[in-house]
Write a protein that holds these residues in place. Structure first.
Motif, PDB file in Angstrom:
ATOM      1  N   PRO A 165      15.812 -11.024 -25.355  1.00  0.00           N
ATOM      2  CA  PRO A 165      17.116 -10.397 -25.585  1.00  0.00           C
ATOM      3  C   PRO A 165      17.580 -10.612 -27.023  1.00  0.00           C
ATOM      4  O   PRO A 165      17.275 -11.646 -27.628  1.00  0.00           O
ATOM      5  CB  PRO A 165      18.034 -11.118 -24.586  1.00  0.00           C
ATOM      6  CG  PRO A 165      17.120 -11.609 -23.530  1.00  0.00           C
ATOM      7  CD  PRO A 165      15.859 -12.000 -24.249  1.00  0.00           C
ATOM      8  N   ILE A 166      18.287  -9.643 -27.557  1.00  0.00           N
ATOM      9  CA  ILE A 166      18.730  -9.691 -28.953  1.00  0.00           C
ATOM     10  C   ILE A 166      20.100 -10.357 -29.039  1.00  0.00           C
ATOM     11  O   ILE A 166      21.074  -9.867 -28.467  1.00  0.00           O
ATOM     12  CB  ILE A 166      18.775  -8.281 -29.562  1.00  0.00           C
ATOM     13  CG1 ILE A 166      17.385  -7.630 -29.487  1.00  0.00           C
ATOM     14  CG2 ILE A 166      19.265  -8.337 -31.002  1.00  0.00           C
ATOM     15  CD1 ILE A 166      17.373  -6.176 -29.919  1.00  0.00           C
ATOM     16  N   HIS A 167      20.171 -11.457 -29.755  1.00  0.00           N
ATOM     17  CA  HIS A 167      21.422 -12.173 -29.964  1.00  0.00           C
ATOM     18  C   HIS A 167      22.393 -11.303 -30.767  1.00  0.00           C
ATOM     19  O   HIS A 167      21.991 -10.457 -31.572  1.00  0.00           O
ATOM     20  CB  HIS A 167      21.138 -13.482 -30.710  1.00  0.00           C
ATOM     21  CG  HIS A 167      22.316 -14.385 -30.847  1.00  0.00           C
ATOM     22  ND1 HIS A 167      23.246 -14.243 -31.841  1.00  0.00           N
ATOM     23  CD2 HIS A 167      22.716 -15.459 -30.102  1.00  0.00           C
ATOM     24  CE1 HIS A 167      24.175 -15.191 -31.718  1.00  0.00           C
ATOM     25  NE2 HIS A 167      23.873 -15.931 -30.678  1.00  0.00           N
ATOM     26  N   ASP A 168      23.707 -11.519 -30.554  1.00  0.00           N
ATOM     27  CA  ASP A 168      24.732 -10.697 -31.203  1.00  0.00           C
ATOM     28  C   ASP A 168      24.585 -10.662 -32.717  1.00  0.00           C
ATOM     29  O   ASP A 168      24.750  -9.602 -33.339  1.00  0.00           O
ATOM     30  CB  ASP A 168      26.135 -11.221 -30.846  1.00  0.00           C
ATOM     31  CG  ASP A 168      26.522 -10.918 -29.410  1.00  0.00           C
ATOM     32  OD1 ASP A 168      25.855 -10.063 -28.774  1.00  0.00           O
ATOM     33  OD2 ASP A 168      27.503 -11.523 -28.918  1.00  0.00           O
ATOM     34  N   GLN A 169      24.305 -11.806 -33.337  1.00  0.00           N
ATOM     35  CA  GLN A 169      24.233 -11.843 -34.801  1.00  0.00           C
ATOM     36  C   GLN A 169      23.015 -11.082 -35.309  1.00  0.00           C
ATOM     37  O   GLN A 169      23.097 -10.378 -36.324  1.00  0.00           O
ATOM     38  CB  GLN A 169      24.208 -13.290 -35.301  1.00  0.00           C
ATOM     39  CG  GLN A 169      24.403 -13.398 -36.808  1.00  0.00           C
ATOM     40  CD  GLN A 169      24.708 -14.812 -37.259  1.00  0.00           C
ATOM     41  OE1 GLN A 169      24.811 -15.734 -36.447  1.00  0.00           O
ATOM     42  NE2 GLN A 169      24.861 -15.004 -38.562  1.00  0.00           N
ATOM     43  N   LEU A 170      21.914 -11.179 -34.610  1.00  0.00           N
ATOM     44  CA  LEU A 170      20.728 -10.407 -34.984  1.00  0.00           C
ATOM     45  C   LEU A 170      20.961  -8.924 -34.737  1.00  0.00           C
ATOM     46  O   LEU A 170      20.565  -8.079 -35.556  1.00  0.00           O
ATOM     47  CB  LEU A 170      19.514 -10.891 -34.187  1.00  0.00           C
ATOM     48  CG  LEU A 170      18.205 -10.115 -34.388  1.00  0.00           C
ATOM     49  CD1 LEU A 170      17.787 -10.115 -35.852  1.00  0.00           C
ATOM     50  CD2 LEU A 170      17.103 -10.711 -33.518  1.00  0.00           C
ATOM     51  N   ILE A 177      14.829 -14.290 -41.285  1.00  0.00           N
ATOM     52  CA  ILE A 177      15.294 -15.615 -40.871  1.00  0.00           C
ATOM     53  C   ILE A 177      16.104 -15.506 -39.589  1.00  0.00           C
ATOM     54  O   ILE A 177      15.936 -16.309 -38.653  1.00  0.00           O
ATOM     55  CB  ILE A 177      16.111 -16.272 -41.998  1.00  0.00           C
ATOM     56  CG1 ILE A 177      15.191 -16.621 -43.168  1.00  0.00           C
ATOM     57  CG2 ILE A 177      16.834 -17.523 -41.490  1.00  0.00           C
ATOM     58  CD1 ILE A 177      15.920 -16.974 -44.448  1.00  0.00           C
ATOM     59  N   LEU A 178      16.994 -14.509 -39.512  1.00  0.00           N
ATOM     60  CA  LEU A 178      17.736 -14.285 -38.272  1.00  0.00           C
ATOM     61  C   LEU A 178      16.780 -14.008 -37.119  1.00  0.00           C
ATOM     62  O   LEU A 178      16.954 -14.532 -36.007  1.00  0.00           O
ATOM     63  CB  LEU A 178      18.699 -13.108 -38.437  1.00  0.00           C
ATOM     64  CG  LEU A 178      19.944 -13.338 -39.281  1.00  0.00           C
ATOM     65  CD1 LEU A 178      20.703 -12.025 -39.463  1.00  0.00           C
ATOM     66  CD2 LEU A 178      20.860 -14.384 -38.633  1.00  0.00           C
ATOM     67  N   MET A 179      15.755 -13.204 -37.388  1.00  0.00           N
ATOM     68  CA  MET A 179      14.781 -12.862 -36.350  1.00  0.00           C
ATOM     69  C   MET A 179      14.024 -14.106 -35.894  1.00  0.00           C
ATOM     70  O   MET A 179      13.841 -14.338 -34.692  1.00  0.00           O
ATOM     71  CB  MET A 179      13.816 -11.810 -36.882  1.00  0.00           C
ATOM     72  CG  MET A 179      12.834 -11.265 -35.849  1.00  0.00           C
ATOM     73  SD  MET A 179      13.591 -10.164 -34.628  1.00  0.00           S
ATOM     74  CE  MET A 179      13.857  -8.677 -35.634  1.00  0.00           C
ATOM     75  N   GLY A 180      13.574 -14.928 -36.835  1.00  0.00           N
ATOM     76  CA  GLY A 180      12.856 -16.137 -36.477  1.00  0.00           C
ATOM     77  C   GLY A 180      13.726 -17.128 -35.723  1.00  0.00           C
ATOM     78  O   GLY A 180      13.284 -17.759 -34.761  1.00  0.00           O
ATOM     79  N   TYR A 181      14.979 -17.239 -36.149  1.00  0.00           N
ATOM     80  CA  TYR A 181      15.908 -18.204 -35.547  1.00  0.00           C
ATOM     81  C   TYR A 181      16.302 -17.807 -34.129  1.00  0.00           C
ATOM     82  O   TYR A 181      16.400 -18.658 -33.239  1.00  0.00           O
ATOM     83  CB  TYR A 181      17.147 -18.309 -36.430  1.00  0.00           C
ATOM     84  CG  TYR A 181      18.232 -19.221 -35.899  1.00  0.00           C
ATOM     85  CD1 TYR A 181      18.013 -20.592 -35.753  1.00  0.00           C
ATOM     86  CD2 TYR A 181      19.482 -18.717 -35.569  1.00  0.00           C
ATOM     87  CE1 TYR A 181      19.014 -21.431 -35.282  1.00  0.00           C
ATOM     88  CE2 TYR A 181      20.487 -19.545 -35.097  1.00  0.00           C
ATOM     89  CZ  TYR A 181      20.253 -20.900 -34.957  1.00  0.00           C
ATOM     90  OH  TYR A 181      21.246 -21.732 -34.479  1.00  0.00           O
ATOM     91  N   TYR A 182      16.519 -16.516 -33.911  1.00  0.00           N
ATOM     92  CA  TYR A 182      17.025 -16.060 -32.612  1.00  0.00           C
ATOM     93  C   TYR A 182      15.942 -15.551 -31.657  1.00  0.00           C
ATOM     94  O   TYR A 182      16.251 -15.165 -30.530  1.00  0.00           O
ATOM     95  CB  TYR A 182      18.077 -14.969 -32.803  1.00  0.00           C
ATOM     96  CG  TYR A 182      19.401 -15.497 -33.301  1.00  0.00           C
ATOM     97  CD1 TYR A 182      20.115 -16.437 -32.564  1.00  0.00           C
ATOM     98  CD2 TYR A 182      19.938 -15.064 -34.512  1.00  0.00           C
ATOM     99  CE1 TYR A 182      21.329 -16.923 -33.016  1.00  0.00           C
ATOM    100  CE2 TYR A 182      21.159 -15.553 -34.965  1.00  0.00           C
ATOM    101  CZ  TYR A 182      21.850 -16.477 -34.218  1.00  0.00           C
ATOM    102  OH  TYR A 182      23.052 -16.970 -34.668  1.00  0.00           O
TER     103      TYR A 182
END
Length: 211
Positions: free
Chosen positions: A80-85, A35-40
């Motif tokens: 780019p990878i978001h901090d939370q991901l 879900i984090l991956m899909g969202y970010y």
């Protein structure tokens, strides 16, 4: 709720509260990271669940891959990878080889069927307490919902649009542009599109109860 008058199902984005509920409902499972991956990243379900660690550069903090839907065009996306991901990825076991799947449980399932990925995610939605409207299209054999994993892709694009990120950057991140459009604008540096991803808000997830 069931509507029979629509010919097509228009996907809807999740709200921030719904994203939070999904993350809380999926804590401790592969679905939480997916879900984090899909969202970010706005990647489709198959690209998320089939992702290998070779696509992730934790030093540069960038995901690079060719989405399955545009593989025939050899169209690569760099996200780019978001901090939370990034924080979730750092918590995962160190892969022994680059071809190891990021989501070892989810990658073994197909999209359809009673135990498929779509049904699994539907159960996460149900556990999160999110009510879905069901629409029966003129050609479909069964009703479907405007809210699905693909809605995370719509959420990503909507969040960036609402934050004023230019359309050409959104298109590069989501891979939505046509070849003509894609070739018509200047290549964007990673740091430029990193700033676009960084405007995505972090989601506060309730702390795990160890009692």
């Amino acid at each position: 709720l069931l509507s029979k008058h629509a010919d097509t199902v228009q996907r809807q984005p999740f709200t921030q509260e719904q994203i939070k509920a999904l993350l809380n409902a999926s804590r401790g499972s592969d679905w939480h990271g997916a879900i984090l991956m899909g969202y970010y990243t706005a990647l489709r379900l198959s690209d998320v669940t089939n992702m290998k660690w070779s696509a992730i550069d934790m030093d540069v903090r960038v995901i690079t891959l060719i989405p399955g839907k545009t593989r025939r065009l050899n169209k690569q996306v760099k996200i780019p990878i978001h901090d939370q991901l990034y924080a979730w990825l750092k918590e995962q076991p160190i892969p022994m080889a680059p071809d190891i799947p990021v989501f070892r449980f989810l990658c073994s399932y197909g999209p359809g069927g009673k135990t498929g990925l779509s049904e699994q995610f539907a159960k996460v939605i149900e556990k999160a307490g999110i009510q879905r409207e069901y629409v029966r299209s003129g050609t479909a054999s069964r009703a479907t919902s405007p809210l699905s994993f693909h809605s995370l892709r719509h959420t990503f694009a909507s969040e960036l649009a609402n934050k004023g990120i230019p359309a050409e950057i959104r298109m590069q991140l989501t891979g939505h542009s046509s070849l003509k459009v894609h070739q018509g604008y200047t290549h964007l540096e990673v740091e430029t599109i990193r700033r676009a991803v960084d405007v995505m808000p972090s989601i506060e997830v309730e702390a795990a109860n160890h009692n």
